[in-house]
Design a protein around this motif. Structure first.
Motif, PDB file in Angstrom:
ATOM      1  N   HIS A   1       0.807  -1.232   0.000  1.00  0.00           N
ATOM      2  CA  HIS A   1       0.000   0.000   0.000  1.00  0.00           C
ATOM      3  C   HIS A   1       0.836   1.276   0.000  1.00  0.00           C
ATOM      4  O   HIS A   1       0.401   2.290  -0.525  1.00  0.00           O
ATOM      5  CB  HIS A   1      -0.955  -0.006   1.192  1.00  0.00           C
ATOM      6  N   VAL A   2       1.989   1.252   0.609  1.00  0.00           N
ATOM      7  CA  VAL A   2       2.795   2.479   0.680  1.00  0.00           C
ATOM      8  C   VAL A   2       3.832   2.487  -0.443  1.00  0.00           C
ATOM      9  O   VAL A   2       3.862   3.381  -1.282  1.00  0.00           O
ATOM     10  CB  VAL A   2       3.493   2.604   2.059  1.00  0.00           C
ATOM     11  N   VAL A   3       4.657   1.453  -0.470  1.00  0.00           N
ATOM     12  CA  VAL A   3       5.697   1.387  -1.498  1.00  0.00           C
ATOM     13  C   VAL A   3       5.058   1.238  -2.878  1.00  0.00           C
ATOM     14  O   VAL A   3       5.590   1.728  -3.878  1.00  0.00           O
ATOM     15  CB  VAL A   3       6.668   0.227  -1.185  1.00  0.00           C
ATOM     16  N   GLY A   4       3.890   0.603  -2.921  1.00  0.00           N
ATOM     17  CA  GLY A   4       3.175   0.403  -4.182  1.00  0.00           C
ATOM     18  C   GLY A   4       2.758   1.698  -4.860  1.00  0.00           C
ATOM     19  O   GLY A   4       2.406   1.690  -6.038  1.00  0.00           O
ATOM     20  N   ALA A   5       2.798   2.808  -4.135  1.00  0.00           N
ATOM     21  CA  ALA A   5       2.419   4.096  -4.740  1.00  0.00           C
ATOM     22  C   ALA A   5       3.535   4.671  -5.604  1.00  0.00           C
ATOM     23  O   ALA A   5       3.325   5.607  -6.360  1.00  0.00           O
ATOM     24  CB  ALA A   5       2.049   5.092  -3.638  1.00  0.00           C
ATOM     25  N   VAL A   6       4.726   4.095  -5.466  1.00  0.00           N
ATOM     26  CA  VAL A   6       5.901   4.637  -6.147  1.00  0.00           C
ATOM     27  C   VAL A   6       6.158   3.839  -7.424  1.00  0.00           C
ATOM     28  O   VAL A   6       5.870   2.645  -7.477  1.00  0.00           O
ATOM     29  CB  VAL A   6       7.116   4.563  -5.189  1.00  0.00           C
ATOM     30  N   ASN A   7       6.669   4.498  -8.443  1.00  0.00           N
ATOM     31  CA  ASN A   7       7.040   3.807  -9.686  1.00  0.00           C
ATOM     32  C   ASN A   7       7.962   2.615  -9.377  1.00  0.00           C
ATOM     33  O   ASN A   7       9.031   2.803  -8.800  1.00  0.00           O
ATOM     34  CB  ASN A   7       7.768   4.802 -10.596  1.00  0.00           C
ATOM     35  N   PRO A   8       7.559   1.403  -9.761  1.00  0.00           N
ATOM     36  CA  PRO A   8       8.370   0.230  -9.398  1.00  0.00           C
ATOM     37  C   PRO A   8       9.800   0.272  -9.949  1.00  0.00           C
ATOM     38  O   PRO A   8      10.686  -0.389  -9.420  1.00  0.00           O
ATOM     39  CB  PRO A   8       7.588  -0.955  -9.976  1.00  0.00           C
ATOM     40  N   GLN A   9      10.000   1.067 -10.989  1.00  0.00           N
ATOM     41  CA  GLN A   9      11.355   1.175 -11.538  1.00  0.00           C
ATOM     42  C   GLN A   9      12.325   1.781 -10.526  1.00  0.00           C
ATOM     43  O   GLN A   9      13.525   1.535 -10.591  1.00  0.00           O
ATOM     44  CB  GLN A   9      11.318   2.065 -12.786  1.00  0.00           C
ATOM     45  N   GLY A  10      11.809   2.556  -9.591  1.00  0.00           N
ATOM     46  CA  GLY A  10      12.662   3.205  -8.602  1.00  0.00           C
ATOM     47  C   GLY A  10      12.692   2.501  -7.258  1.00  0.00           C
ATOM     48  O   GLY A  10      13.192   3.058  -6.285  1.00  0.00           O
ATOM     49  N   VAL A  11      12.169   1.284  -7.208  1.00  0.00           N
ATOM     50  CA  VAL A  11      12.037   0.562  -5.941  1.00  0.00           C
ATOM     51  C   VAL A  11      12.843  -0.730  -5.989  1.00  0.00           C
ATOM     52  O   VAL A  11      12.833  -1.420  -7.009  1.00  0.00           O
ATOM     53  CB  VAL A  11      10.548   0.233  -5.671  1.00  0.00           C
TER      54      VAL A  11
ATOM     55  N   GLN B   1      22.412  -6.186  -0.733  1.00  0.00           N
ATOM     56  CA  GLN B   1      21.061  -5.742  -1.068  1.00  0.00           C
ATOM     57  C   GLN B   1      20.839  -4.265  -0.786  1.00  0.00           C
ATOM     58  O   GLN B   1      19.700  -3.777  -0.896  1.00  0.00           O
ATOM     59  CB  GLN B   1      20.039  -6.560  -0.264  1.00  0.00           C
ATOM     60  N   VAL B   2      21.893  -3.573  -0.399  1.00  0.00           N
ATOM     61  CA  VAL B   2      21.749  -2.134  -0.176  1.00  0.00           C
ATOM     62  C   VAL B   2      21.315  -1.491  -1.501  1.00  0.00           C
ATOM     63  O   VAL B   2      21.873  -1.791  -2.549  1.00  0.00           O
ATOM     64  CB  VAL B   2      23.079  -1.532   0.329  1.00  0.00           C
ATOM     65  N   PRO B   3      20.303  -0.636  -1.470  1.00  0.00           N
ATOM     66  CA  PRO B   3      19.800  -0.077  -2.730  1.00  0.00           C
ATOM     67  C   PRO B   3      20.852   0.734  -3.477  1.00  0.00           C
ATOM     68  O   PRO B   3      21.715   1.353  -2.866  1.00  0.00           O
ATOM     69  CB  PRO B   3      18.628   0.808  -2.283  1.00  0.00           C
ATOM     70  N   GLU B   4      20.734   0.714  -4.781  1.00  0.00           N
ATOM     71  CA  GLU B   4      21.591   1.524  -5.649  1.00  0.00           C
ATOM     72  C   GLU B   4      21.197   3.001  -5.528  1.00  0.00           C
ATOM     73  O   GLU B   4      20.081   3.310  -5.126  1.00  0.00           O
ATOM     74  CB  GLU B   4      21.418   1.076  -7.107  1.00  0.00           C
ATOM     75  N   PRO B   5      22.106   3.885  -5.919  1.00  0.00           N
ATOM     76  CA  PRO B   5      21.768   5.316  -5.915  1.00  0.00           C
ATOM     77  C   PRO B   5      20.467   5.589  -6.664  1.00  0.00           C
ATOM     78  O   PRO B   5      20.192   4.965  -7.687  1.00  0.00           O
ATOM     79  CB  PRO B   5      22.960   5.954  -6.639  1.00  0.00           C
ATOM     80  N   GLY B   6      19.674   6.498  -6.114  1.00  0.00           N
ATOM     81  CA  GLY B   6      18.425   6.893  -6.756  1.00  0.00           C
ATOM     82  C   GLY B   6      17.233   6.039  -6.383  1.00  0.00           C
ATOM     83  O   GLY B   6      16.102   6.377  -6.717  1.00  0.00           O
ATOM     84  N   MET B   7      17.477   4.936  -5.691  1.00  0.00           N
ATOM     85  CA  MET B   7      16.402   3.992  -5.418  1.00  0.00           C
ATOM     86  C   MET B   7      15.784   4.209  -4.035  1.00  0.00           C
ATOM     87  O   MET B   7      16.418   4.717  -3.118  1.00  0.00           O
ATOM     88  CB  MET B   7      16.925   2.554  -5.480  1.00  0.00           C
TER      89      MET B   7
END
Lengths: 283, 283
Positions: free
Chosen positions: B84-94, B118-124
């Motif tokens: 519900h929360v993360v799903g609001a964001v463009n999946p390309q950036g998640v 698994q640390v996110p890449e820059p911009g994510m």
């Protein structure tokens, strides 16, 4: 409608001529722009339900998963499909891999090395934003490898895709087909909008100058890798709303075919319910 | 409202007593269930806009990214927050990483090994669905490592999180705080609904029997790792709508603080526009 959208948009077997396929077409669209968008939302909900079942299956030991391969010229809308179509699905069940220009490290490996590492896990809807096909597209147009090396790649790709299929991956390959004119409009729109200017690079126009060469490379790639286990679909993509609806529908049809089922419990439901109800409320 | 939600829900410094923090609370909720859900949708749109800017920044060489760490007892709603929360964001950036029971291969490495990968890449916007904290939670409760090994881990975690912060990662750690009673209701609901039965395992009740031990392990973990660079928030989570709104709002506040900016073009916009307009329409 009688035929499935997959039948309708499946790339022709045999020689492929992209100029014969209309990028502004809207075959089987459920209506105008608004009606089609509404249908896409409904398909998205169905897709989310089906994907959740696939995820559940994978969680309990199933091997099946789906891989959506998105290819197309710059501005053809790969990002838009991810946002609007894939965005309808629970992100927990989605894994997206983008394939940019290979790094030095990646170049020291076989071209499929970095691709294998990104094949979705069981239960997932995987998306490739560009893919191993770049190695027979820009690879061919820009002569990034010797001709005989590139020539060998089509068969290597077919073998790779067969292997993945055998391992439970259902592969759906979509070529987002836009016209040369539409790309110009979209590049101009990027230049005109500060919120989009970061997506533009001068090199995009250099690539655009090679449009006929890229179209031929796509035709060859589709001709030689349009297998029954990993079919190509040519998606008319000059209209974004049609493109999004069509890919959503193809995914929905694919998932419906897979017909994932919620796993049956491996425990006695009533026994577990009693365990919970019988516990003291001591905490 | 004067204070930010982050200030309000920040875990106390010093000794933490979870029994003093109400899991049914709804501090600063914008209204009742419906009003709060509506506010969450608006926050989600804002979050998507901010994340897109962060993504653009990362695409053009920026190093910043956000990591949301979700921890909580079984059924506390980690999956619901992702949907519900993360799903609001463009999946390309998640990018979402789940940390289940470590594999044999993972166990041969330091406990942070699989986490670093698994640390996110820059911009994510990265999400950890469970995390390195499991190694001081179930690790402690089930004595999966020697006490002195576990004891050392808090400092190792703080060092790791400091390193990540130095590399551009903004870490947001949320403990989804539910009551013992609420967990029972949710486990019963899982057993009663075929669509949810696959999520249940008899072992869930065995873990539940260790509730007080887990609460103590959480208290210790929060006490010892609630740093200013990687703060803990205790999210009242008995009400799902409050939980979702609160985490969305905390993310929004975090992104607003980062204030990501669309990169300025490094090319001459007018020059590129002319290049496009001047090309022949020969194809």
């Amino acid at each position: 409608m009688a035929a499935s959208l997959r039948e309708l948009l499946r790339a022709p077997t045999g020689p492929v001529s992209l100029t014969d396929l209309d990028p502004r077409g809207k075959p089987h669209a459920p209506g105008d722009k608004d009606a089609t968008r509404a249908a896409m939302v409904a398909d998205g909900e169905q897709l989310a339900t089906l994907q959740e079942r696939l995820y559940a299956e994978g969680f309990r030991g199933g091997r099946r998963r789906v891989l959506l391969v998105l290819q197309g010229m710059d501005t053809s809308g790969k990002g838009g499909v991810i946002r609007h179509v894939v965005g309808a699905v629970n992100p927990q069940g989605v894994s997206i891999a983008g394939f940019k220009k290979p790094t030095e490290a990646e170049l020291r490996h076989h071209f499929l090395w970095r691709v294998r590492r990104q094949v979705p896990e069981p239960g997932m809807l995987g998306v490739f934003d560009r893919s191993h096909y770049e190695d027979v597209l820009i690879g061919r147009v820009r002569a990034l490898a010797a001709p005989e090396v590139i020539e060998k790649r089509y068969a290597e790709i077919n073998r790779f895709e067969q292997q993945q299929t055998d391992a439970g991956v259902t592969i759906v390959k979509c070529f987002l087909h836009i016209s040369h004119w539409e790309q110009k409009e979209r590049l101009l729109a990027r230049l005109d909008d500060h919120a989009k200017q970061w997506k533009f690079e001068p090199g995009d126009i250099d690539e655009r100058a090679l449009w006929p060469e890229y179209q031929r490379a796509y035709e060859t790639a589709v001709e030689r890798t349009n297998t029954d286990v990993a079919p190509w679909y040519v998606i008319p993509s000059d209209r974004k709303w049609y493109r999004n609806w069509a890919i959503g529908r193809i995914l929905r049809e694919t998932l419906e075919d897979l017909d994932p089922r919620l796993p049956e419990p491996t425990y006695d439901v009533e026994e577990q319910r009693l365990r919970l109800l019988d516990e003291g409320n001591s905490h």
